[in-house]
Design an enzyme around this catalytic site. Structure first.
Site: not given
Ligand SMILES: *Cc1c(COP(=O)(O)O)cnc(C)c1O
Length: 419
Positions: A154, A239, A272
């Protein structure tokens, strides 16, 4: 309302006897349906807890999807934002600020970046990956048409990041997607070897795949990605949007020797936890050569790196350091994992630190418990957990959470699983 208007600022909602129904109606009247119906109407947070409009308290074991690293309304975070907002809120990228430089310097320090490495700030995970995507198009001087992504990955929902995201159901409605992305099977070195060549610009990979249910790669896989990308002159783009900022008990998951196998990526993307609840993303090029992937004017953002988001990020990193939250995340995991595996119906516990996947085993009739039903019962009992995939739960609580706060959840979990 003017100064002389004494009408109380009440709304229909506050006066309603059926508050829950009213906010649901209000929501669906004025907001996009894209997230489905919200589960709660939250009004306040403190530490590991949030409260809904009816005053019900919930233990937040998801932390805004691995975002609220310091929990809710941590004084250091609140002070940093408040002071920055009162001093200088926004300036655009025609200018810089002490907060922006300070946060970039701190990232250089905790990543131990070599000279020439550079931080590009944006506002979210998907934007951090979009910047990396554009850098990949410029890899090896440009002209390499293919980027490799991994099944189960993702990377975000904007068109470039979406093309990298594995789930067909997310991509199909928006065809044609951004071209040139090749998806390879998870954990399969041979398939990667077959797919990668001199036309490959980059391999995008998460050190821990979050959205598929918290899974690391088989031993040797990240090493193989590093070796193969180096061999063909492609970038390895890591990522760490979910796994970074202390989540796994290291500053970044790839710094954990077991997860990262000692590799050094070419580009790291973050978001995040970085802002602890303020929107901020970062795309970090490692080493002098990678810094030159984008030239002046080839990318941009109005808000990215704004003083308030950067002040929040700096407060997050300084507090993690000052309060020893990396070791704390590992200690809490050491306490929690044996207690979870001891519960009937729970199989493997995956992830590390405070990024945890819980496997739900089939019951006596061979039925795997519905993770969504388990999460719904948990919510009724005052615990926010995430049914990340069928038969899998995800926990990503604040890095500040204590074992005392977790105890009621551990005690309730057997009953939440069986229903
Ligand atoms: C959440 C996430 C993203 C996307 O971040 P947004 O801020 O939602 O755009 C990208 N990559 C990973 C690994 C994520 O977990």
């Amino acid at each position: 309302m003017t100064d002389t208007d004494t009408t109380p600022a009440t709304t229909d909602r506050a006066q309603s006897t059926d508050q829950a129904q009213t906010w649901r109606d209000d929501f669906s009247r004025v907001l996009s349906p894209v997230f489905g119906s919200p589960q709660l109407d939250l009004v306040r947070g403190e530490g590991s807890y949030v409260w809904d409009a009816a005053g019900t308290k919930y233990l937040d074991l998801l932390a805004g999807i691995a975002v609220n690293a310091l929990g809710h309304c941590h004084p250091a975070w609140v002070n940093a934002i408040t002071e920055q907002a009162a001093t200088l809120g926004h300036i655009s990228n025609f200018f810089t600020s002490p907060a922006q430089i300070g946060l970039a310097e701190k990232l250089h320090e905790i990543l131990d970046l070599p000279a020439g490495s550079a931080v590009f700030f944006s506002n979210s995970g998907t934007e951090a990956n979009e910047a990396a995507f554009k850098m990949a198009r410029r890899a090896a001087g440009g002209g390499r048409p293919f980027i490799i992504a991994i099944d189960g990955a993702f990377h975000g929902r904007t068109m470039g990041a979406l093309a990298l995201t594995a789930k067909e159901a997310y991509r199909a409605p928006f065809a044609p997607g951004v071209p040139g992305v090749v998806h390879v099977p998870y954990g399969d070195v041979e398939a990667l070897e077959a797919a990668i060549n001199e036309n490959t610009a980059a391999v995008f990979i998460e050190p821990v795949q979050g959205e598929v249910g918290v899974r690391t790669h088989p031993a040797g896989y990240l090493t193989a990605v590093r070796e193969l990308t180096t061999k063909v002159g492609a970038l390895m783009i890591l990522d760490e949007v979910q796994s970074g900022i202390g989540r796994t008990g290291s500053w970044f998951a790839h710094q954990d020797p077991e997860i990262g196998e000692g590799i050094t990526p070419d580009i790291i993307t973050l978001a995040k936890g970085l802002g602890g609840g303020m929107p901020i993303g970062a795309t970090i090029t490692v080493g002098d050569a990678n810094t030159k992937l984008l030239e002046a004017g080839q990318h941009g953002t109005t808000f990215g790196g704004n003083p308030i988001a950067c002040a929040a990020g700096l407060a997050v990193l300084e507090t993690i350091e000052k309060d020893g939250l990396l070791d704390h995340a590992l200690d809490v995991n050491d306490w929690l994992t044996p207690r979870l595996t001891a519960i009937d119906g729970i199989g493997e516990i995956t992830g590390q630190g405070l990024l945890i996947g819980i496997e739900l085993l089939p019951d006596a009739d061979g039925q795997v418990p519905d993770s969504k039903a388990v999460a719904a019962r948990a919510l009724d009992a005052g615990f926010i957990i995430n049914p990340v995939a069928p038969g899998r739960l995800r926990l990503a609580p604040p890095l500040t959470i204590t074992t005392d706060e977790l105890t009621p959840f551990v005690e309730a979990l057997p009953g939440l699983i069986t229903g």
